[in-house]
Design a protein around this motif. Structure first.
Motif, PDB file in Angstrom:
ATOM      1  N   PRO A   8      17.964  55.800  23.919  1.00 45.45           N
ATOM      2  CA  PRO A   8      17.286  56.527  24.804  1.00 45.45           C
ATOM      3  C   PRO A   8      15.739  56.456  24.578  1.00 45.45           C
ATOM      4  O   PRO A   8      15.473  56.236  23.359  1.00 45.45           O
ATOM      5  CB  PRO A   8      17.487  58.117  24.718  1.00 45.45           C
ATOM      6  N   ARG A   9      14.646  56.373  25.574  1.00 42.97           N
ATOM      7  CA  ARG A   9      13.422  55.997  25.342  1.00 42.97           C
ATOM      8  C   ARG A   9      12.735  57.599  25.431  1.00 42.97           C
ATOM      9  O   ARG A   9      13.174  58.252  25.970  1.00 42.97           O
ATOM     10  CB  ARG A   9      12.828  55.486  26.812  1.00 42.97           C
ATOM     11  N   GLY A  42       5.701  56.964  27.492  1.00 43.97           N
ATOM     12  CA  GLY A  42       6.513  56.535  26.221  1.00 43.97           C
ATOM     13  C   GLY A  42       5.702  56.992  25.040  1.00 43.97           C
ATOM     14  O   GLY A  42       4.510  56.858  24.808  1.00 43.97           O
ATOM     15  N   VAL A  43       6.259  57.262  24.048  1.00 37.43           N
ATOM     16  CA  VAL A  43       5.762  57.568  22.904  1.00 37.43           C
ATOM     17  C   VAL A  43       5.856  56.397  21.895  1.00 37.43           C
ATOM     18  O   VAL A  43       6.642  55.612  21.954  1.00 37.43           O
ATOM     19  CB  VAL A  43       6.734  58.885  22.053  1.00 37.43           C
ATOM     20  N   VAL A  73      12.519  70.405  28.011  1.00 38.51           N
ATOM     21  CA  VAL A  73      13.306  68.902  27.660  1.00 38.51           C
ATOM     22  C   VAL A  73      13.814  68.606  28.653  1.00 38.51           C
ATOM     23  O   VAL A  73      14.713  69.105  29.346  1.00 38.51           O
ATOM     24  CB  VAL A  73      14.022  69.169  26.459  1.00 38.51           C
ATOM     25  N   ASN A  74      13.528  67.600  29.444  1.00 36.42           N
ATOM     26  CA  ASN A  74      14.156  66.765  30.425  1.00 36.42           C
ATOM     27  C   ASN A  74      14.589  65.721  30.112  1.00 36.42           C
ATOM     28  O   ASN A  74      13.923  64.765  29.642  1.00 36.42           O
ATOM     29  CB  ASN A  74      12.899  66.649  31.666  1.00 36.42           C
ATOM     30  N   GLU A  75      15.675  65.208  30.943  1.00 37.03           N
ATOM     31  CA  GLU A  75      16.402  63.695  30.664  1.00 37.03           C
ATOM     32  C   GLU A  75      16.955  63.333  31.838  1.00 37.03           C
ATOM     33  O   GLU A  75      17.280  64.065  32.697  1.00 37.03           O
ATOM     34  CB  GLU A  75      17.162  63.674  29.318  1.00 37.03           C
ATOM     35  N   GLN A  85      16.204  58.209  29.525  1.00 42.03           N
ATOM     36  CA  GLN A  85      14.759  58.828  28.924  1.00 42.03           C
ATOM     37  C   GLN A  85      14.935  60.178  28.790  1.00 42.03           C
ATOM     38  O   GLN A  85      15.616  61.052  29.556  1.00 42.03           O
ATOM     39  CB  GLN A  85      13.528  58.510  30.152  1.00 42.03           C
ATOM     40  N   VAL A  86      14.433  60.602  27.681  1.00 43.72           N
ATOM     41  CA  VAL A  86      14.335  62.114  27.357  1.00 43.72           C
ATOM     42  C   VAL A  86      12.818  62.327  27.311  1.00 43.72           C
ATOM     43  O   VAL A  86      11.999  61.633  26.696  1.00 43.72           O
ATOM     44  CB  VAL A  86      14.774  62.221  25.757  1.00 43.72           C
ATOM     45  N   GLU A  87      12.416  63.342  28.022  1.00 43.20           N
ATOM     46  CA  GLU A  87      11.023  63.658  28.162  1.00 43.20           C
ATOM     47  C   GLU A  87      10.914  65.217  27.538  1.00 43.20           C
ATOM     48  O   GLU A  87      11.656  66.009  27.770  1.00 43.20           O
ATOM     49  CB  GLU A  87      10.560  63.664  29.583  1.00 43.20           C
TER      50      GLU A  87
END
Length: 153
Positions: A8-9, A42-43, A73-75, A85-87
């Motif tokens: 996951p990004r 992106g981190v 926390v959204n994915e 993606q995990v945001e």
């Protein structure tokens, strides 16, 4: 056809309310979609989540912000490509700047930036769907955040 799932990004996004309007940006370059999302991206390793978010918001909008507490926390994922993606969405405050139509995102992804009212968002294509409640709903207790630390041995 076999789908290869990837790591996951990790991404950060800013929930920025100013004059009761929420800052939204386009999610895809080149007008491929009318989808809007919160600014961020992106981190990069070695920088804290807030540092990454301040950098990304400035790159995409030209605005300077302060980063407060995490709000969500959204994915999401694309089963067809394996993208996941995990945001982490942080509440933020506008410190300075204004949206300038001439501003250029160095990565050329964000080409549309707009302040959206609670009424306007209902007519837009956006994600995550919980944004109106998150931005204009009752504030719930936010999760805690421990700033980035160097590993201890």
């Amino acid at each position: 056809m076999s789908i290869s799932f990837k790591t996951p990004r990790l991404a950060v996004r800013g929930l920025i309310l100013h004059d009761d309007r929420l800052l939204m940006v386009n999610a895809y370059a080149d007008g491929r979609s009318d989808l809007l999302c919160l600014p961020g991206g992106g981190v990069e390793p070695g920088s804290s989540l807030p540092e990454n978010l301040m950098r990304e918001v400035h790159e995409e909008t030209g605005l300077s912000i302060s980063v407060d507490v995490p709000a969500l926390v959204n994915e999401f994922h694309d089963p067809g490509t394996g993208f996941h993606q995990v945001e982490i969405i942080f509440r933020c405050q506008l410190l300075s700047g204004r949206l300038d139509p001439a501003w250029q995102d160095p990565e050329a992804v964000v080409t549309d930036r707009q302040w959206v009212s609670k009424t306007q968002i209902a007519e837009l294509h956006f994600r995550p769907l919980s944004l109106p409640a998150l931005a204009w709903g009752e504030a719930e207790a936010a999760p805690a955040y421990d700033a980035l630390e160097t590993i201890v041995r």
